[in-house]
Structure formats: structure tokens, C-alpha cells
Write a protein that holds these residues in place. Structure first.
Motif, PDB file in Angstrom:
ATOM      1  N   ALA A  48     -11.657   4.199  -4.313  1.00 27.49           N
ATOM      2  CA  ALA A  48     -11.721   2.821  -3.842  1.00 27.49           C
ATOM      3  C   ALA A  48     -12.836   2.085  -4.570  1.00 27.49           C
ATOM      4  O   ALA A  48     -13.983   2.544  -4.597  1.00 27.49           O
ATOM      5  CB  ALA A  48     -11.973   2.792  -2.337  1.00 27.49           C
TER       6      ALA A  48
ATOM      7  N   ALA B 170      -7.547   2.134  -5.765  1.00 21.97           N
ATOM      8  CA  ALA B 170      -7.347   0.914  -4.988  1.00 21.97           C
ATOM      9  C   ALA B 170      -8.502  -0.037  -5.279  1.00 21.97           C
ATOM     10  O   ALA B 170      -9.666   0.325  -5.124  1.00 21.97           O
ATOM     11  CB  ALA B 170      -7.295   1.237  -3.496  1.00 21.97           C
TER      12      ALA B 170
ATOM     13  N   VAL C 254       0.838  -1.204   0.000  1.00 21.22           N
ATOM     14  CA  VAL C 254       0.000   0.000   0.000  1.00 21.22           C
ATOM     15  C   VAL C 254       0.872   1.252   0.000  1.00 21.22           C
ATOM     16  O   VAL C 254       0.611   2.211  -0.747  1.00 21.22           O
ATOM     17  CB  VAL C 254      -0.947  -0.007   1.208  1.00 21.22           C
ATOM     18  CG1 VAL C 254      -1.801   1.266   1.224  1.00 21.22           C
ATOM     19  CG2 VAL C 254      -1.840  -1.243   1.192  1.00 21.22           C
TER      20      VAL C 254
ATOM     21  N   VAL D 145      -7.708   9.519  -3.872  1.00 16.23           N
ATOM     22  CA  VAL D 145      -7.877   8.064  -3.792  1.00 16.23           C
ATOM     23  C   VAL D 145      -9.293   7.688  -4.191  1.00 16.23           C
ATOM     24  O   VAL D 145     -10.265   8.280  -3.715  1.00 16.23           O
ATOM     25  CB  VAL D 145      -7.590   7.541  -2.369  1.00 16.23           C
ATOM     26  CG1 VAL D 145      -7.717   6.021  -2.323  1.00 16.23           C
ATOM     27  CG2 VAL D 145      -6.209   7.983  -1.903  1.00 16.23           C
TER      28      VAL D 145
ATOM     29  N   TRP E 179      -3.723   5.683   5.335  1.00 18.48           N
ATOM     30  CA  TRP E 179      -2.821   6.118   4.270  1.00 18.48           C
ATOM     31  C   TRP E 179      -3.293   7.424   3.644  1.00 18.48           C
ATOM     32  O   TRP E 179      -2.479   8.239   3.217  1.00 18.48           O
ATOM     33  CB  TRP E 179      -2.702   5.013   3.215  1.00 18.48           C
ATOM     34  CG  TRP E 179      -2.111   3.775   3.813  1.00 18.48           C
ATOM     35  CD1 TRP E 179      -2.770   2.654   4.230  1.00 18.48           C
ATOM     36  CD2 TRP E 179      -0.733   3.570   4.124  1.00 18.48           C
ATOM     37  NE1 TRP E 179      -1.890   1.758   4.765  1.00 18.48           N
ATOM     38  CE2 TRP E 179      -0.631   2.282   4.707  1.00 18.48           C
ATOM     39  CE3 TRP E 179       0.423   4.322   3.944  1.00 18.48           C
ATOM     40  CZ2 TRP E 179       0.586   1.753   5.129  1.00 18.48           C
ATOM     41  CZ3 TRP E 179       1.639   3.804   4.354  1.00 18.48           C
ATOM     42  CH2 TRP E 179       1.706   2.532   4.934  1.00 18.48           C
ATOM     43  N   ARG E 180      -4.611   7.637   3.617  1.00 20.48           N
ATOM     44  CA  ARG E 180      -5.115   8.941   3.175  1.00 20.48           C
ATOM     45  C   ARG E 180      -4.623  10.044   4.114  1.00 20.48           C
ATOM     46  O   ARG E 180      -4.278  11.145   3.674  1.00 20.48           O
ATOM     47  CB  ARG E 180      -6.644   8.928   3.151  1.00 20.48           C
ATOM     48  CG  ARG E 180      -7.268   8.228   1.960  1.00 20.48           C
ATOM     49  CD  ARG E 180      -8.771   8.428   1.993  1.00 20.48           C
ATOM     50  NE  ARG E 180      -9.393   8.145   0.723  1.00 20.48           N
ATOM     51  CZ  ARG E 180     -10.274   7.178   0.530  1.00 20.48           C
ATOM     52  NH1 ARG E 180     -10.603   6.373   1.531  1.00 20.48           N
ATOM     53  NH2 ARG E 180     -10.823   6.994  -0.654  1.00 20.48           N
TER      54      ARG E 180
ATOM     55  N   LEU F 136      -7.752   2.036   3.926  1.00 21.04           N
ATOM     56  CA  LEU F 136      -7.102   3.143   3.223  1.00 21.04           C
ATOM     57  C   LEU F 136      -7.023   4.420   4.044  1.00 21.04           C
ATOM     58  O   LEU F 136      -6.196   5.296   3.750  1.00 21.04           O
ATOM     59  CB  LEU F 136      -7.837   3.434   1.911  1.00 21.04           C
ATOM     60  CG  LEU F 136      -7.802   2.336   0.845  1.00 21.04           C
ATOM     61  CD1 LEU F 136      -8.698   2.717  -0.317  1.00 21.04           C
ATOM     62  CD2 LEU F 136      -6.360   2.114   0.352  1.00 21.04           C
TER      63      LEU F 136
END
Length: 301
Positions: A244, A192, A176, A242, A233-234, A230
Motif C-alpha cells: 500500500a 494499491a 478493488v 499487497v 480484501w487481504r 484493504l
């Protein structure tokens, strides 16, 4: 000293494309570029001196061709090279383990987009402890970018999406993080993708909606899991857009579909404690064989 981006070169069209891609990546990462050509010694001692001299000459010529390609595209890159003797896989794995990223070429399948992955590339992917990127022959700088307004190829437009194949049931930080960093370096959107197939259970692939899900409740559940994975990580990469996506589809099929038109596909590879042969998992293998864009294989335990 910063670890370099390393490109394995052998004089072929695919290795020249890999060297050029590696040079652009070195520029993005502000790293030096190190070219490696590995050559095998002649097995017969009585013929070794002349044969090895010829192989060293071919090695130097392959490196020079790669240097010329790199200098033409990225004249400011810091460049070094070496031509170690020994089995190619062993030499390239050794170089890869000292690299920030290793880049290798794979032959494009005639009449198809995708890869014909040789035993050397598969051997390196199976054993390397650092990320390995495979680049097909014919890959150009403009292929990483969105087309211009008139549909023509351009390097003045933004980068195409980086696609991350993610297993929500067992997300790997190394995979990731590599994908987020790749998107950040390119100022690109990260998609993702998680896919599951009812018969096979969940497996990873990812955009802010649910695509092709016959069971909406299950789709919402998987999307919630993906969004939760996620979020950390955002927060770490607030500048990366991002998307998803959750799809109910065989992961290998969804992966190839999701990577269409991407600048880079990122997949994981679980390192075996005792690797036996050049083996990869089915999803990674499908990516290496059938995806047209460069594929980054990120090892993890």
C-alpha cells in the motif's frame, strides 16, 4: 454457461494484440474466448447489397486473422466468434455486457508508450457495465512478466505487479475485487496506490510505505485509511501479497508513475445515469492516454 472473455477485433495490429491478451486472460480465468467484429451497413440502400457483401468479407477476414494469432499463442483456448452488423460501439457494448471481461486494442503513440484511444474504445468504456481492458499495439506475453536474470524478455518468470488506483475517500468494491482477483490469477503482487493533491483534495491511486509526502502526519493518516480499506480484501485473498502506497502528488501524475513496469493497471469508472458521449473521469482518461501497460477500466455506480 460461463460468460466469456470477449475481444473486439478489426484486423489491426492493436486488435490482434488485444485478441492474444484476451486469450491469455481466458486461460487464466478458465473461460471461453469470444471474438467480435462489428461492421456498419452501407447507408445508401441502392448500394447496400454489394457494399455489405464486401464488409462481411472483411469482417470474416479480420476474425480469421485474430483466430490465427490466438491459436498460435493459446492453442487450447475455447474459441467462438461473431460478426454483427450495426454501429460498432453499440455492438461491442452489447457484447461487453454479456462478458466476463471485454478486451479492446488501442494504438500506441508513436515515440511514446501509451495509447491513442479511438472513439469506439472510449464509447465502449463509457457505456459498458462490465470491465473493459485496453491493450496497446505491440503488447506481448513477455511484457506481463519480469525480465530474466540476464535482463532479457521471458515468459518463464513471475508476473509484474498489478497496480490498483484506489480512492480511499470512496473505495469501490467492484474495482478493488477486480484488482485482487487479477493479482491472484497471476500470482502477482498487488500495489494499491492512493494519491492526493492539496489543492484538489484526495483521489485514488497504491506499497507498504509512504512516498513523496511533505506532510508526514497527513501521510500516516491516509496510509492508515488505505490499510483499513484493504484489510477485508487481504483477509479474502490471503495468498495475494499487497503493498500500500500513499503519495502527495497529482493523481494523474502519480498514476502514470505507479503503472510503469506493471503488468496491469486497474482503475474505476463511475457509470453515469444518463451518459452523454464517450466521457471518462480525469484519472481514468490519463491512464488511457499515457500508461504503457494494459489498463482495466472497471465500471461502478
Amino acid at each position: 454457461m460461463l460468460s466469456p472473455v470477449v475481444a473486439g477485433v478489426d484486423g489491426s495490429a492493436e486488435s490482434l494484440a488485444a485478441a492474444a491478451w484476451a486469450a491469455r486472460e481466458a486461460g487464466r480465468r478458465d473461460r471461453p474466448l469470444h471474438l467480435v467484429h462489428a461492421w456498419d451497413r452501407h447507408p445508401r440502400r441502392q448500394e447496400r447489397e454489394i457494399a455489405d457483401a464486401a464488409r462481411r468479407h472483411l469482417a470474416r477476414r479480420a476474425v480469421r486473422r485474430a483466430e490465427e494469432r490466438v491459436r498460435a499463442e493459446c492453442p487450447d483456448v475455447r474459441l467462438t466468434d461473431e460478426q454483427p452488423a450495426g454501429p460498432a460501439v453499440d455492438a461491442l457494448v452489447k457484447a461487453a455486457d454479456q462478458a466476463d471481461v471485454m478486451v479492446l486494442g488501442s494504438r500506441g503513440l508513436s515515440g511514446f508508450t501509451g495509447f491513442l484511444v479511438g472513439s469506439v474504445a472510449l464509447g465502449v468504456v463509457a457505456r459498458a457495465t462490465r470491465p473493459v481492458v485496453l491493450v496497446r499495439a505491440g503488447e506481448e506475453a513477455a511484457d506481463e512478466h519480469l525480465p530474466a536474470g540476464d535482463g532479457s524478455a521471458s515468459t518463464d518468470t513471475g508476473h509484474r505487479d498489478v497496480v490498483l488506483a484506489i480512492d480511499v475517500g470512496d473505495p469501490c468494491d467492484e474495482v478493488v475485487e477486480f484488482a485482487f482477483e487479477a493479482a491472484r490469477l497471476r500470482h502477482a503482487r498487488l500495489r494499491a496506490v492512493h494519491a492526493w493533491h492539496t489543492a484538489a483534495g484526495p483521489l485514488g491511486l497504491g506499497s507498504g510505505d509512504i512516498g513523496r509526502v511533505d506532510d508526514p502526519e497527513r501521510g500516516e493518516e491516509w496510509l492508515g485509511f488505505l490499510q483499513a480499506v484493504l484489510q477485508v480484501w487481504r483477509d479474502k485473498y490471503p495468498d495475494v501479497e499487497v503493498l500500500a502506497t500513499v503519495v502527495e502528488e497529482r493523481p494523474t501524475t502519480a498514476l502514470v508513475r505507479a503503472a510503469t513496469g506493471a503488468s496491469l493497471l486497474v482503475v474505476g469508472h463511475r457509470l453515469a445515469e444518463r451518459p452523454v458521449g464517450p466521457r471518462t473521469g480525469p484519472v481514468t482518461h490519463a491512464a488511457l492516454q499515457h500508461v504503457g501497460c494494459p489498463v482495466a477500466v472497471v465500471p461502478h455506480r
